[in-house]
Enzyme design. Structure first.
Site, PDB file in Angstrom:
ATOM      1  N   GLY A  43       0.789  -1.234   0.000  1.00  0.00           N
ATOM      2  CA  GLY A  43       0.000   0.000   0.000  1.00  0.00           C
ATOM      3  C   GLY A  43       0.818   1.280   0.000  1.00  0.00           C
ATOM      4  O   GLY A  43       1.750   1.470  -0.788  1.00  0.00           O
TER       5      GLY A  43
ATOM      6  N   GLY B 281       2.928   2.423   2.141  1.00  0.00           N
ATOM      7  CA  GLY B 281       4.332   2.226   2.515  1.00  0.00           C
ATOM      8  C   GLY B 281       5.173   1.820   1.322  1.00  0.00           C
ATOM      9  O   GLY B 281       6.323   2.271   1.169  1.00  0.00           O
TER      10      GLY B 281
ATOM     11  N   ASP C  45       8.023  -7.206  13.626  1.00  0.00           N
ATOM     12  CA  ASP C  45       6.612  -7.432  13.944  1.00  0.00           C
ATOM     13  C   ASP C  45       6.226  -6.446  15.040  1.00  0.00           C
ATOM     14  O   ASP C  45       6.637  -6.599  16.205  1.00  0.00           O
ATOM     15  CB  ASP C  45       6.388  -8.875  14.401  1.00  0.00           C
ATOM     16  CG  ASP C  45       4.912  -9.148  14.683  1.00  0.00           C
ATOM     17  OD1 ASP C  45       4.107  -8.186  14.613  1.00  0.00           O
ATOM     18  OD2 ASP C  45       4.566 -10.304  14.970  1.00  0.00           O
TER      19      ASP C  45
ATOM     20  N   TYR D 279     -15.613  -3.666  23.485  1.00  0.00           N
ATOM     21  CA  TYR D 279     -14.707  -3.454  22.343  1.00  0.00           C
ATOM     22  C   TYR D 279     -15.495  -3.180  21.075  1.00  0.00           C
ATOM     23  O   TYR D 279     -16.486  -3.837  20.791  1.00  0.00           O
ATOM     24  CB  TYR D 279     -13.824  -4.697  22.138  1.00  0.00           C
ATOM     25  CG  TYR D 279     -12.926  -4.612  20.922  1.00  0.00           C
ATOM     26  CD1 TYR D 279     -11.732  -3.898  20.966  1.00  0.00           C
ATOM     27  CD2 TYR D 279     -13.259  -5.254  19.719  1.00  0.00           C
ATOM     28  CE1 TYR D 279     -10.901  -3.814  19.854  1.00  0.00           C
ATOM     29  CE2 TYR D 279     -12.440  -5.182  18.607  1.00  0.00           C
ATOM     30  CZ  TYR D 279     -11.260  -4.461  18.678  1.00  0.00           C
ATOM     31  OH  TYR D 279     -10.435  -4.387  17.575  1.00  0.00           O
TER      32      TYR D 279
END
Ligand SMILES: NC(=O)c1ccc[n+]([C@@H]2O[C@H](COP(=O)([O-])OP(=O)(O)OC[C@H]3O[C@@H](n4cnc5c(N)ncnc54)[C@H](OP(=O)(O)O)[C@@H]3O)[C@@H](O)[C@H]2O)c1
Length: 276
Positions: A45, A47, A93, A197
């Site tokens: 994308g 990046g 990560d 949430y």
């Protein structure tokens, strides 16, 4: 800062550039050969396009990714277009504190300068999940991971400014979605709670944290007299694999762009170009 009208119409702001300007147009004429940049999530994308265009301007680009195979493919694609590109891939990560620390150690061991840090990687609208460190996954990836990474690389950036005299830049990829947060803003006491949430608000919360992080770090660096700017940006609406958890937005964007929806394996550059 581009207002919502300019965002939709592409009308240029005071800089002469607007939401329809391409990265190539914005960087036209810039010589980045003495610069090194880290871009998280630089194999997909926004990046990927950022990595490509910085490499085109001569910047030594370090792509921090969890999927090293995809990043090596991205590197190959960039090198096919720009033979002289300097692109390296390091595993990262952002959902794992151990991995972030290892990435920072590995980067520092390369003994390079660090002029630009682009905290770009992100996930959006994910179902509730905790990272391996027990942090809600959107907050962990989008904010905590980048916060820690920035902290670990800050001395390197300060030393680079001292040695080179070149202003350092930190950019956090935030989003206009920061306005769509929980009722009282960030749920500081319930960050990792499944109760209550909401996948959209959790994304907005993490993007609000990106902005607060940039604002406060910027204030502290100015107070310290360090020549490193810190900004957060909303990049516009661009159909990328970020939308994989939102069938509605995927379909909407698909209609808008009149093309097939993006997949992780698709040509990200093609997706970006459709909006340019
Ligand atoms: N696209 C838009 O319209 C839009 C609008 C506003 C803001 N933004 C922001 O722009 C940034 C880039 O988004 P994009 O649209 O380019 O999305 P994208 O194509 O999905 O790229 C996101 C990148 O982040 C990486 N990533 C995800 N989780 C990670 C982790 N735990 N560790 C390391 N890397 C990880 C992904 O790697 P994998 O390939 O391994 O998943 C991918 O390379 C995000 O911060 C997003 O919130 C985008």
């Amino acid at each position: 800062m581009v207002g919502i009208f300019s965002l939709v119409t592409g009308w240029p702001g005071p800089s002469g550039f607007g939401s329809s300007s391409t990265a190539e147009q914005v960087t036209q004429g810039i010589d980045g050969t003495n610069l090194t940049a880290i871009i998280t999530g630089g194999a997909s994308g926004i990046g990927l396009e950022t990595s490509r265009v910085l490499a085109l301007r001569g910047v030594h680009v370090i792509i921090g990714v969890r999927n090293v195979k995809a990043a090596n493919e991205a590197k190959k694609t960039i090198l096919t277009e720009i033979e002289t590109a300097r692109v390296d891939v390091l595993e990262l990560d952002l959902c794992s504190i151990r991995s972030i620390r290892a990435f920072a150690d590995n980067f520092i061991a390369l003994n390079l300068h660090l002029n630009i840090l682009i905290n770009n990687a992100g996930i959006m609208f994910c179902p509730f999940q905790l990272s391996q460190d027990g942090i809600e996954v959107q907050f962990a990836t989008n904010h905590i991971g980048h916060f820690l990474l920035t902290e670990l690389l800050l001395d390197k950036m300060k030393n680079t400014v001292k040695t080179t005299g070149i202003q350092g830049r930190i950019v956090n990829l935030s989003s206009i979605a920061h306005t769509h947060c929980y009722k009282n803003g960030i749920r500081f006491d319930h960050i990792n709670a499944k109760d209550g949430y909401n996948d959209k608000r959790a994304y907005g919360q993490s993007k609000l944290a990106n902005i607060l992080h940039a604002n406060e770090l910027s204030r502290r660096l100015q107070e310290e007299g360090v020549n490193v700017t810190v900004n957060s940006v909303h990049p516009g609406l661009i159909m990328t694999p970020l939308f994989r958890h939102s069938a509605v937005l995927m379909r909407g964007g698909d209609d808008l762009l009149r093309g097939p929806p993006p997949t992780a394996e698709g040509s990200h550059r093609e997706i970006l170009c459709r909006l340019q």
